[in-house]
Design an enzyme around this catalytic site. Structure first.
Site, PDB file in Angstrom:
ATOM      1  N   ASP A 166       0.873  -1.169   0.000  1.00 13.33           N
ATOM      2  CA  ASP A 166       0.000   0.000   0.000  1.00 13.33           C
ATOM      3  C   ASP A 166       0.914   1.224   0.000  1.00 13.33           C
ATOM      4  O   ASP A 166       1.663   1.459   0.951  1.00 13.33           O
ATOM      5  CB  ASP A 166      -0.879  -0.035   1.251  1.00 13.33           C
ATOM      6  CG  ASP A 166      -1.860   1.120   1.323  1.00 13.33           C
ATOM      7  OD1 ASP A 166      -1.495   2.246   0.910  1.00 13.33           O
ATOM      8  OD2 ASP A 166      -2.980   0.913   1.813  1.00 13.33           O
ATOM      9  N   ASP A 191       1.275   7.820 -10.044  1.00  9.25           N
ATOM     10  CA  ASP A 191       0.470   7.449 -11.211  1.00  9.25           C
ATOM     11  C   ASP A 191      -0.388   6.246 -10.852  1.00  9.25           C
ATOM     12  O   ASP A 191      -0.541   5.312 -11.641  1.00  9.25           O
ATOM     13  CB  ASP A 191       1.384   7.147 -12.403  1.00  9.25           C
ATOM     14  CG  ASP A 191       0.630   7.080 -13.726  1.00  9.25           C
ATOM     15  OD1 ASP A 191      -0.477   7.652 -13.805  1.00  9.25           O
ATOM     16  OD2 ASP A 191       1.134   6.446 -14.675  1.00  9.25           O
TER      17      ASP A 191
END
Length: 258
Positions: free
Chosen positions: A127, A145
């Site tokens: 994460d 991104d």
């Protein structure tokens, strides 16, 4: 050498958590990554797999105008690996870390010819919000991104996350963010970046007014447009510079208007 072409795949069934699984499509000499039929997450030329096929990815490489040879780049979001592959090939002294939360995306790395993990390249399943929360003075450049269905996950566009990115950058480090221009919260996201980085930032929009690429700096490196140079640095190959030059000229013109 094996043929990189694969048959067009239909969308797979949804993942157990309700997250659509990524799938691959081939269109002639193009290979694309999708979460849905309507949205392309990444595009690769089968004839030149390491090239940057989409304009916004070439825009994200605009940091080389200020720092053409970073020691470490951290990228959030693997997708089809366009930026990681390009940097791995052309920035030969740079260590590259890619943080990707979705194991199904990582499982497609071979289909997009992403390099294997090694001394200066690795893909980490994690994460990104948690990873960056624990990082400090970690990277010279950070790429954001990371997209899912519907846009950027909330955890990757919060004020706290941008503050974590600031802390994770080294002095004069550059944060590069891919936003969708027409997202209803775009201006709010920009305000959050300014809250973390102050005025040392600028925005470039692609030709079709779809992607906004934001550059923000932990320091004053972006404050003087004169520090950007359109002369090819020795650290970047002629092939890479030829691919980037038209887009770098657009970025340079944007800087001159600031």
């Amino acid at each position: 050498m094996s043929d990189p072409r694969i048959p067009a795949d239909p969308p797979l069934s949804e993942a157990p958590a309700g997250r659509p699984r990524p799938f691959v499509r081939d269109y002639g000499t193009k290979r694309t990554l999708h979460f849905t039929d309507k949205e392309i997450q990444s595009s690769m030329s089968l004839l030149n797999p390491d090239a940057l096929d989409l304009e916004y990815t070439r825009m994200m490489m605009g940091f080389v105008l200020f720092n053409p040879q970073p020691d470490r780049i951290l990228m959030v979001g693997l997708g089809g690996g366009s930026l990681p592959k390009f940097c791995h090939r052309h920035l030969v002294r740079t260590e590259i870390e890619v943080i990707e939360i979705d194991p199904d995306v990582i499982a497609l790395r071979d289909a997009f010819m992403v390099p294997p993990d090694g001394d200066r390249f690795r893909v980490i399943q994690a994460d990104a919000a948690e990873y960056l929360r624990a990082a400090e003075d970690h990277a010279d450049v950070i790429f954001l991104d990371g997209f899912g269905v519907g846009g950027i996950p909330d955890a990757l566009c919060s004020a706290a996350f941008y503050a974590d990115c600031f802390r994770a950058l080294r002095e004069n480090g550059i944060l590069v963010i891919n936003f969708h221009v027409n997202h209803p919260d775009h201006h709010e996201y920009m305000d959050r970046v300014r809250e973390a980085f102050g005025p040392s930032l600028f925005e470039v929009v692609d030709d079709d007014m779809t992607n906004s690429i934001v550059f923000a700096c932990k320091g004053d490196l972006l404050d003087d447009p004169g520090t950007a140079t359109l002369t090819r640095p020795a650290a970047i190959s002629k092939d890479a510079w030829r691919q980037l030059m038209p887009t770098l000229r657009v970025i340079d013109a944007t800087l001159e208007l600031r």
